[in-house]
Scaffold this active site. Structure first.
Site, PDB file in Angstrom:
ATOM      1  CE1 TYR A   1      34.291  33.852  41.683  1.00  0.00           C
ATOM      2  CE2 TYR A   1      34.535  35.008  39.605  1.00  0.00           C
ATOM      3  CZ  TYR A   1      34.858  33.950  40.431  1.00  0.00           C
ATOM      4  OH  TYR A   1      35.760  33.007  40.002  1.00  0.00           O
TER       5      TYR A   1
ATOM      6  CG  ASP B   1      35.980  33.816  35.110  1.00  0.00           C
ATOM      7  OD1 ASP B   1      35.284  32.923  34.585  1.00  0.00           O
ATOM      8  OD2 ASP B   1      36.368  33.762  36.293  1.00  0.00           O
TER       9      ASP B   1
ATOM     10  CG  HIS C   1      32.379  28.216  40.900  1.00  0.00           C
ATOM     11  ND1 HIS C   1      31.953  29.492  41.146  1.00  0.00           N
ATOM     12  CD2 HIS C   1      33.727  28.261  41.045  1.00  0.00           C
ATOM     13  CE1 HIS C   1      32.989  30.262  41.423  1.00  0.00           C
ATOM     14  NE2 HIS C   1      34.080  29.538  41.374  1.00  0.00           N
TER      15      HIS C   1
ATOM     16  CE  LYS D   1      34.301  30.658  37.068  1.00  0.00           C
ATOM     17  NZ  LYS D   1      34.415  32.060  37.458  1.00  0.00           N
TER      18      LYS D   1
HETATM   19  P1  NAP Z   1      45.185  36.713  40.218  1.00  0.00           P
HETATM   20  O1  NAP Z   1      44.712  37.119  38.883  1.00  0.00           O
HETATM   21  O2  NAP Z   1      46.202  35.643  40.318  1.00  0.00           O
HETATM   22  O3  NAP Z   1      45.778  37.943  41.003  1.00  0.00           O
HETATM   23  C1  NAP Z   1      45.047  39.105  41.203  1.00  0.00           C
HETATM   24  C2  NAP Z   1      45.957  40.051  41.972  1.00  0.00           C
HETATM   25  O4  NAP Z   1      47.044  40.429  41.132  1.00  0.00           O
HETATM   26  C3  NAP Z   1      45.269  41.311  42.419  1.00  0.00           C
HETATM   27  O5  NAP Z   1      45.688  41.566  43.752  1.00  0.00           O
HETATM   28  C4  NAP Z   1      45.797  42.363  41.445  1.00  0.00           C
HETATM   29  O6  NAP Z   1      45.887  43.601  42.109  1.00  0.00           O
HETATM   30  C5  NAP Z   1      47.162  41.844  41.095  1.00  0.00           C
HETATM   31  N1  NAP Z   1      47.596  42.191  39.745  1.00  0.00           N
HETATM   32  C6  NAP Z   1      46.896  42.033  38.586  1.00  0.00           C
HETATM   33  N2  NAP Z   1      47.638  42.419  37.543  1.00  0.00           N
HETATM   34  C7  NAP Z   1      48.818  42.843  38.038  1.00  0.00           C
HETATM   35  C8  NAP Z   1      49.983  43.366  37.457  1.00  0.00           C
HETATM   36  N3  NAP Z   1      50.094  43.541  36.145  1.00  0.00           N
HETATM   37  N4  NAP Z   1      51.025  43.694  38.275  1.00  0.00           N
HETATM   38  C9  NAP Z   1      50.931  43.525  39.615  1.00  0.00           C
HETATM   39  N5  NAP Z   1      49.835  43.026  40.234  1.00  0.00           N
HETATM   40  C10 NAP Z   1      48.800  42.695  39.448  1.00  0.00           C
HETATM   41  O7  NAP Z   1      43.961  36.314  41.183  1.00  0.00           O
HETATM   42  P2  NAP Z   1      42.384  36.337  41.001  1.00  0.00           P
HETATM   43  O8  NAP Z   1      41.895  37.615  40.453  1.00  0.00           O
HETATM   44  O9  NAP Z   1      41.801  35.870  42.241  1.00  0.00           O
HETATM   45  O10 NAP Z   1      42.187  35.175  39.911  1.00  0.00           O
HETATM   46  C11 NAP Z   1      41.935  35.465  38.552  1.00  0.00           C
HETATM   47  C12 NAP Z   1      40.510  35.172  38.193  1.00  0.00           C
HETATM   48  O11 NAP Z   1      40.281  33.758  38.176  1.00  0.00           O
HETATM   49  C13 NAP Z   1      39.484  35.670  39.222  1.00  0.00           C
HETATM   50  O12 NAP Z   1      39.299  37.054  39.162  1.00  0.00           O
HETATM   51  C14 NAP Z   1      38.300  34.849  38.852  1.00  0.00           C
HETATM   52  O13 NAP Z   1      37.657  35.420  37.721  1.00  0.00           O
HETATM   53  C15 NAP Z   1      38.931  33.509  38.510  1.00  0.00           C
HETATM   54  N6  NAP Z   1      38.917  32.546  39.639  1.00  0.00           N
HETATM   55  C16 NAP Z   1      38.224  31.381  39.465  1.00  0.00           C
HETATM   56  C17 NAP Z   1      38.179  30.442  40.481  1.00  0.00           C
HETATM   57  C18 NAP Z   1      37.418  29.170  40.281  1.00  0.00           C
HETATM   58  O14 NAP Z   1      37.247  28.403  41.238  1.00  0.00           O
HETATM   59  N7  NAP Z   1      36.950  28.886  39.090  1.00  0.00           N
HETATM   60  C19 NAP Z   1      38.857  30.668  41.689  1.00  0.00           C
HETATM   61  C20 NAP Z   1      39.548  31.849  41.830  1.00  0.00           C
HETATM   62  C21 NAP Z   1      39.599  32.771  40.802  1.00  0.00           C
HETATM   63  P3  NAP Z   1      45.340  44.978  41.434  1.00  0.00           P
HETATM   64  O15 NAP Z   1      43.839  44.920  41.536  1.00  0.00           O
HETATM   65  O16 NAP Z   1      45.968  46.021  42.283  1.00  0.00           O
HETATM   66  O17 NAP Z   1      45.809  44.987  40.022  1.00  0.00           O
END
Ligand code: NAP
Length: 318
Positions: free
Chosen positions: A101, A96, A157, A126
């Site tokens: 980004y 994604d 988005h 997006k």
């Molecule tokens: P998330 O997946 O909720 O959390 C990411 C965090 O979790 C990072 O700090 C990562 O650190 C940690 N993490 C990942 N796997 C882990 C594990 N197994 N154990 C412990 N910590 C772990 O947040 P996000 O990346 O912001 O959101 C996910 C995705 O959703 C985004 O990357 C993006 O593609 C999408 N998104 C979309 C929107 C939208 O408006 N459509 C908004 C926000 C996000 P490490 O790097 O140290 O693993």
């Protein structure tokens, strides 16, 4: 609700626009829908069901998408290519990204360098609202930056001025095969009610914030009943917000009972609710851990315990 789903599925099969369908009288609609029975496309009839053996879901567009992947928000440069490479090495095939980004180039580079066949991979990108005024230029830019031949799925988005026009531009690119599936992000019930009659190709996916502290228990079933797949962003609470969620006593206790991590329990809870997960990570160990979701299952009681953690706590504004 059921009718709306039938309507969308039937529209897919016959190619009528939703607004054309909406113009029919109730009797015409019922006759027409009855006539459609048995003539739905197999893909439309199958859409939305997770297959835990293949770890994929068939979208209402007819294409298959993995049910878990890698989110790439905030990953740039070598950190981004390294994360995508580690994910590919661990069997991840769903990525994604977004114009916002700023990493579509790196995502495309890492995928091309991997040697993994293009058709195995599913990339979502997006369009940001500030691109809606000239969507063709924005889609061309995404195609060029990713440089993967075609885009598996493109989402809007956020809702914004010109969103329906931008979506209709995506429909035209989909007709040309340059985009395979279309979708929306940060669309909720009211926004969908307003938006769907303005478009011809139903969204295949809606991507919204979903985690145990913000569960969207009204929105998810509504979207799924339309035959549209739901994908959750911030599954672990979002960067900077993960500590409380991963340390939650209820989740930690369930994790210990299964010999899994809290992250794995949260991701599995999503999958069992029919929500596709795209956790973000740049850590290869976490990336691997986040793929190991298919050797255990949460009981109904454990699902209920996590469902009870909802506190309507949004971790971002949109
Ligand atoms: P998330 O997946 O909720 O959390 C990411 C965090 O979790 C990072 O700090 C990562 O650190 C940690 N993490 C990942 N796997 C882990 C594990 N197994 N154990 C412990 N910590 C772990 O947040 P996000 O990346 O912001 O959101 C996910 C995705 O959703 C985004 O990357 C993006 O593609 C999408 N998104 C979309 C929107 C939208 O408006 N459509 C908004 C926000 C996000 P490490 O790097 O140290 O693993």
């Amino acid at each position: 609700m059921k009718k709306r789903r039938l309507l969308l599925t039937a529209c897919l099969a016959c190619g009528l626009t939703l607004s054309a369908c909406a113009g029919m009288s109730r009797e015409q609609m019922e006759d027409w829908m009855e006539g459609m029975d048995g003539s739905q496309t197999p893909a439309a009839a199958e859409s939305g069901r997770f297959n835990f053996d293949t770890r994929r879901v068939t979208l209402n567009s007819g294409y298959e998408m993995p049910i878990y992947g890698l989110g790439t928000y905030s990953l740039h440069g070598e950190e981004c290519t390294g994360a995508v490479t580690a994910a590919l090495e661990n069997g991840v095939r769903l990525f994604d990204t977004a114009h916002a980004y700023g990493n579509e180039v790196e995502i495309g580079q890492a995928i091309r360098a991997s040697g993994v066949p293009r058709e195995e991979i599913f990339v979502i990108t997006k369009l940001y609202p500030d691109q809606f005024a000239d969507p063709e230029a924005a889609i061309d830019e995404a195609l060029e930056k990713l440089d993967l031949g075609y885009i598996d799925m493109m989402l809007l988005h956020h809702p914004g001025d010109g969103d329906a026009e931008a979506y209709r531009a995506m429909e035209r690119y989909a007709a040309e095969g340059k985009i395979r599936s279309l979708g929306l992000s940060n669309w909720y019930i009211e926004e969908l009610e307003d938006f769907l009659p303005q478009i011809s190709v139903p969204p295949a996916l809606v991507q919204n914030e979903i985690h145990p502290y913000y569960q969207e228990n009204d929105v998810i079933p509504y979207i799924q009943a339309l035959g549209v797949v739901v994908q959750g962003w911030y599954p672990l609470g979002g960067r900077g917000h993960t500590a409380e969620l991963l340390g939650d006593p209820v989740i930690s206790q369930i994790a210990a009972a299964h010999g899994k991590s809290s992250a794995q329990v949260i991701l599995r809870w999503n999958l069992q609710k029919g929500v596709v997960v795209i956790p973000g990570s740049s850590n290869p160990d976490h990336i691997r851990e986040n793929t190991e979701l298919f050797d255990f299952a949460l009981t109904d009681e454990e699902m209920a315990q996590i469902n009870a953690l909802d506190r309507n706590e949004k971790h971002d504004w949109y």
